[in-house]
Write a protein that holds these residues in place. Structure first.
Motif, mmCIF file in Angstrom:
data_model
loop_
_atom_site.group_PDB
_atom_site.id
_atom_site.type_symbol
_atom_site.label_atom_id
_atom_site.label_comp_id
_atom_site.label_asym_id
_atom_site.label_seq_id
_atom_site.Cartn_x
_atom_site.Cartn_y
_atom_site.Cartn_z
ATOM 1 N N TRP A 354 0.801 -1.158 -0.063
ATOM 2 C CA TRP A 354 0.065 -0.052 -0.065
ATOM 3 C C TRP A 354 0.899 1.334 -0.038
ATOM 4 O O TRP A 354 0.477 2.240 -0.607
ATOM 5 C CB TRP A 354 -1.061 0.086 1.242
ATOM 6 C CG TRP A 354 -2.051 -0.858 0.770
ATOM 7 C CD1 TRP A 354 -2.397 -2.150 1.390
ATOM 8 C CD2 TRP A 354 -3.228 -0.989 0.015
ATOM 9 N NE1 TRP A 354 -3.282 -2.766 0.835
ATOM 10 C CE2 TRP A 354 -3.881 -1.987 0.081
ATOM 11 C CE3 TRP A 354 -3.464 0.233 -0.858
ATOM 12 C CZ2 TRP A 354 -4.983 -2.202 -0.739
ATOM 13 C CZ3 TRP A 354 -4.717 0.211 -1.906
ATOM 14 C CH2 TRP A 354 -5.534 -1.112 -1.397
ATOM 15 N N ALA A 355 2.159 1.259 0.616
ATOM 16 C CA ALA A 355 2.788 2.258 0.591
ATOM 17 C C ALA A 355 3.263 2.817 -0.902
ATOM 18 O O ALA A 355 3.320 3.969 -1.321
ATOM 19 C CB ALA A 355 3.947 2.222 1.558
ATOM 20 N N ALA A 356 3.943 1.619 -1.270
ATOM 21 C CA ALA A 356 4.176 1.998 -2.842
ATOM 22 C C ALA A 356 3.008 2.436 -3.780
ATOM 23 O O ALA A 356 3.300 3.069 -4.641
ATOM 24 C CB ALA A 356 4.809 0.505 -3.233
ATOM 25 N N ARG A 357 1.923 1.632 -3.634
ATOM 26 C CA ARG A 357 0.594 1.870 -4.531
ATOM 27 C C ARG A 357 0.224 3.376 -4.159
ATOM 28 O O ARG A 357 -0.083 4.038 -5.176
ATOM 29 C CB ARG A 357 -0.432 0.916 -4.269
ATOM 30 C CG ARG A 357 -1.568 1.314 -5.114
ATOM 31 C CD ARG A 357 -2.839 -0.046 -4.934
ATOM 32 N NE ARG A 357 -4.079 0.678 -5.296
ATOM 33 C CZ ARG A 357 -5.040 -0.177 -5.357
ATOM 34 N NH1 ARG A 357 -5.034 -1.578 -5.010
ATOM 35 N NH2 ARG A 357 -6.262 0.280 -5.368
ATOM 36 N N LEU A 358 0.061 3.924 -3.072
ATOM 37 C CA LEU A 358 -0.253 5.040 -2.463
ATOM 38 C C LEU A 358 0.594 6.292 -3.268
ATOM 39 O O LEU A 358 0.310 7.208 -3.636
ATOM 40 C CB LEU A 358 -0.729 5.360 -1.181
ATOM 41 C CG LEU A 358 -1.866 4.343 -0.833
ATOM 42 C CD1 LEU A 358 -2.026 4.353 0.765
ATOM 43 C CD2 LEU A 358 -3.347 4.627 -1.559
ATOM 44 N N THR A 359 1.951 6.083 -2.838
ATOM 45 C CA THR A 359 2.862 6.773 -3.351
ATOM 46 C C THR A 359 2.718 6.921 -4.618
ATOM 47 O O THR A 359 2.772 8.118 -5.308
ATOM 48 C CB THR A 359 4.324 6.091 -2.876
ATOM 49 O OG1 THR A 359 4.557 6.177 -1.548
ATOM 50 C CG2 THR A 359 5.471 7.223 -3.652
ATOM 51 N N ASP A 360 2.584 5.900 -5.649
ATOM 52 C CA ASP A 360 2.241 6.143 -7.122
ATOM 53 C C ASP A 360 1.044 6.752 -7.436
ATOM 54 O O ASP A 360 1.123 7.489 -8.306
ATOM 55 C CB ASP A 360 2.477 4.564 -7.637
ATOM 56 C CG ASP A 360 2.384 4.800 -9.213
ATOM 57 O OD1 ASP A 360 3.047 5.277 -9.571
ATOM 58 O OD2 ASP A 360 1.548 3.772 -9.681
ATOM 59 N N SER A 361 -0.003 6.535 -6.745
ATOM 60 C CA SER A 361 -1.386 7.152 -7.341
ATOM 61 C C SER A 361 -1.291 8.594 -6.759
ATOM 62 O O SER A 361 -2.190 9.417 -7.393
ATOM 63 C CB SER A 361 -2.230 6.337 -6.634
ATOM 64 O OG SER A 361 -2.508 6.313 -5.282
ATOM 65 N N ILE A 362 -0.834 9.012 -5.648
ATOM 66 C CA ILE A 362 -1.047 10.171 -5.208
ATOM 67 C C ILE A 362 0.121 11.287 -5.828
ATOM 68 O O ILE A 362 -0.184 12.230 -6.278
ATOM 69 C CB ILE A 362 -0.684 10.426 -3.608
ATOM 70 C CG1 ILE A 362 -1.789 9.532 -3.046
ATOM 71 C CG2 ILE A 362 -0.598 11.894 -3.054
ATOM 72 C CD1 ILE A 362 -1.456 9.418 -1.247
ATOM 73 N N TRP A 363 1.193 10.835 -6.029
ATOM 74 C CA TRP A 363 2.347 11.626 -6.373
ATOM 75 C C TRP A 363 3.003 11.403 -7.816
ATOM 76 O O TRP A 363 3.624 12.149 -8.548
ATOM 77 C CB TRP A 363 3.348 11.793 -5.513
ATOM 78 C CG TRP A 363 2.855 12.534 -4.083
ATOM 79 C CD1 TRP A 363 2.565 13.743 -3.845
ATOM 80 C CD2 TRP A 363 2.916 11.888 -3.073
ATOM 81 N NE1 TRP A 363 1.956 13.811 -2.672
ATOM 82 C CE2 TRP A 363 2.323 12.780 -2.112
ATOM 83 C CE3 TRP A 363 3.202 10.465 -2.499
ATOM 84 C CZ2 TRP A 363 2.186 12.442 -0.788
ATOM 85 C CZ3 TRP A 363 2.877 10.147 -0.951
ATOM 86 C CH2 TRP A 363 2.465 11.328 -0.281
ATOM 87 N N ASN A 364 2.564 10.116 -8.388
ATOM 88 C CA ASN A 364 3.054 9.674 -9.661
ATOM 89 C C ASN A 364 4.468 9.983 -9.941
ATOM 90 O O ASN A 364 5.052 10.674 -10.907
ATOM 91 C CB ASN A 364 2.260 10.423 -10.879
ATOM 92 C CG ASN A 364 2.484 9.887 -12.049
ATOM 93 O OD1 ASN A 364 2.480 8.757 -12.270
ATOM 94 N ND2 ASN A 364 2.180 10.672 -13.157
#
Length: 466
Positions: A354-364
């Motif tokens: 989730w840390a990786a996925r949310l970093t990707d989705s929030i800040w790209n």
């Protein structure tokens, strides 16, 4: 006869880095060697009662003198990337002014030895050991420290970027600010405790928010200095501790709630770095205690980076969607939730995904590195000289499995750095808390690879969870 099952094993991307990590004060020792200046940890660790058992980093694991042996052990373990930190006061004993050539020479030799071993160097410019001379002038409460950090970063890039292609600016903004300048309250084994780091200040909220701003300003100045002084192709980014909300159930509504809380939890640091502005919720919550800043500050802070590094250990909270004003509800963690050896460290391997996925989705970001992940276990050397840390193997297998899930979905995670390469001084926890893949006898300095080192070697060879 039963035969081993055969199946197609998922793998990480071919260019995935199998790394380990360390920090200068925790491993180097030799605090006065070759012209090194004093750091805030050299001062803080000698204040009676601040460190468990009054331990200090004066010797640590003697890495300053034993680095060749340590690199050989990493090579034997299958490590192909090493994240280390550079001690600012080894380079600039007074924080600025004239550099110390012998300090630079140590890291130059370290890098050469890593490359000779086939290990890719990743250098962190600041892992909490601020020169004491700068602390005496105000430390991170002063904007001058941000300017000094930029000059230091440029000097390192000018002299090492011919061999070091990747630099992390600052490690764990959240913790260096909050633990170092106020202390945070935690409940450990049912008892409230205050956790702090050097320099151990007790600032009010207004001053604390200004320290946070000065830290991200320093990051931006370092990025610009590395761009100006580094060789073509040099990459740079932060290494922040990820305060992550994990959806308790994976539904679109809960994922959206997790995104919202994660962005808010990282408003002072990752969010302003990536967006060039402080989000409305943070400024409203801070009110009169909001930091003072200019538009030019925000441009510097948001200087484009090549990757985001995130240190990931535990969720900040589990969340579910709510129709309240915040848009989410925190789910309290059950007292029976399993834990690792450190009382704060819940066994929550899904946070890597989730840390990786949310970093990707929030800040790209273009690329993501897990700059720290690991666990402490109760390691004991048995009668045969072995360390069977099977609980760490269990932890790594599950955590890396979650990271493999992320890369299989196309999330651009380029590598993982296990914390840590060696047992070391665990800050105020002293030497009793062991995170290393390699056991260190602190009396004899004998190194012993643990069972987890063997697991790491096989996983790195397969480029997959095994």
């Amino acid at each position: 006869m039963l035969q081993a099952a055969t199946y197609a094993k998922p793998k990480f991307p071919d260019d995935f880095c199998w790394g380990v990590a360390s920090a200068a004060y925790q491993i180097e020792g030799s605090p006065d060697a070759d012209g090194k200046g004093k750091s805030i940890w050299d001062t803080y660790s000698h204040i009676p009662g601040k460190m468990k058992n009054n331990d200090t980093g004066d010797i640590a694991i003697d890495h300053y003198r034993r680095y060749k042996e340590d690199i050989r052990l990493m090579k034997e373990m299958g490590v192909d990337a090493y994240r280390f930190s550079i001690s600012w006061p080894r380079i600039f004993p007074n924080g600025d002014g004239m550099p110390n050539p012998k300090g630079l020479d140590f890291y130059s030799k370290l890098v050469d030895e890593l490359l000779k071993a086939g290990i890719k160097p990743f250098a962190t410019l600041y892992h909490w050991d601020l020169p004491q001379a700068l602390q005496d002038k105000g430390g991170w409460q002063s904007r001058d420290t941000a300017y000094a950090f930029g000059e230091y970063a440029g000097y390192i890039a000018e002299n090492l970027s011919d061999r070091v292609n990747n630099f992390f600016t600052i490690n764990e903004f959240q913790n260096l600010v909050d633990m170092g300048h106020r202390g945070i309250d935690m409940v450990v084994q049912g008892k409230p405790v205050k956790i702090e780091l050097a320099p151990g200040l007790k600032l009010n909220q207004k001053s604390l928010n200004q320290v946070a701003h000065n830290a991200v300003l320093a990051h931006g100045m370092a990025v610009q200095a590395i761009r100006a002084s580094g060789k073509p192709g040099t990459k740079v980014g932060p290494a922040e501790v990820m305060f992550c909300g994990v959806p308790i159930i994976d539904t679109p509504e809960n994922v959206k709630a997790a995104e919202k809380v994660t962005r808010h939890l990282n408003a002072r640091f990752l969010d302003v770095m990536q967006t060039g502005k402080y989000c409305k919720s943070y400024l409203e919550e801070a009110g009169k205690d909001a930091p003072e800043f200019t538009d030019e500050d925000l441009k510097i802070i948001s200087s484009p980076v090549d990757f985001i590094g995130i240190n990931v250990y535990i969720p900040k909270m589990y969340v579910m969607a709510s129709d309240n004003k915040a848009g989410y509800e925190e789910i309290p963690m059950n007292v029976s939730h399993p834990k690792m050896s450190s009382p704060w460290h819940t066994f929550s391997p899904e946070v890597l995904y989730w840390a990786a996925r949310l970093t990707d989705s929030i800040w790209n970001p273009k690329e993501i590195y897990i700059t720290e992940n690991g666990c402490a276990t109760s390691d004991v050397v048995d009668a045969n000289g072995k360390v069977f840390d099977e609980d760490r193997v269990m932890y790594l297998r599950n955590a890396m499995g979650q990271l493999q899930r992320a890369t299989s979905e196309g999330i651009p995670v380029k590598g993982n750095f296990v914390w840590s390469a060696f047992d070391n001084l665990e800050w105020t926890g002293g030497y009793g808390t062991r995170f290393g893949l390699i056991h260190v006898d602190y009396e004899t300095q004998k190194r012993t690879p643990k069972l987890s080192a063997a697991w790491f070697k096989e996983a790195a060879r397969c480029n997959a969870v095994v």
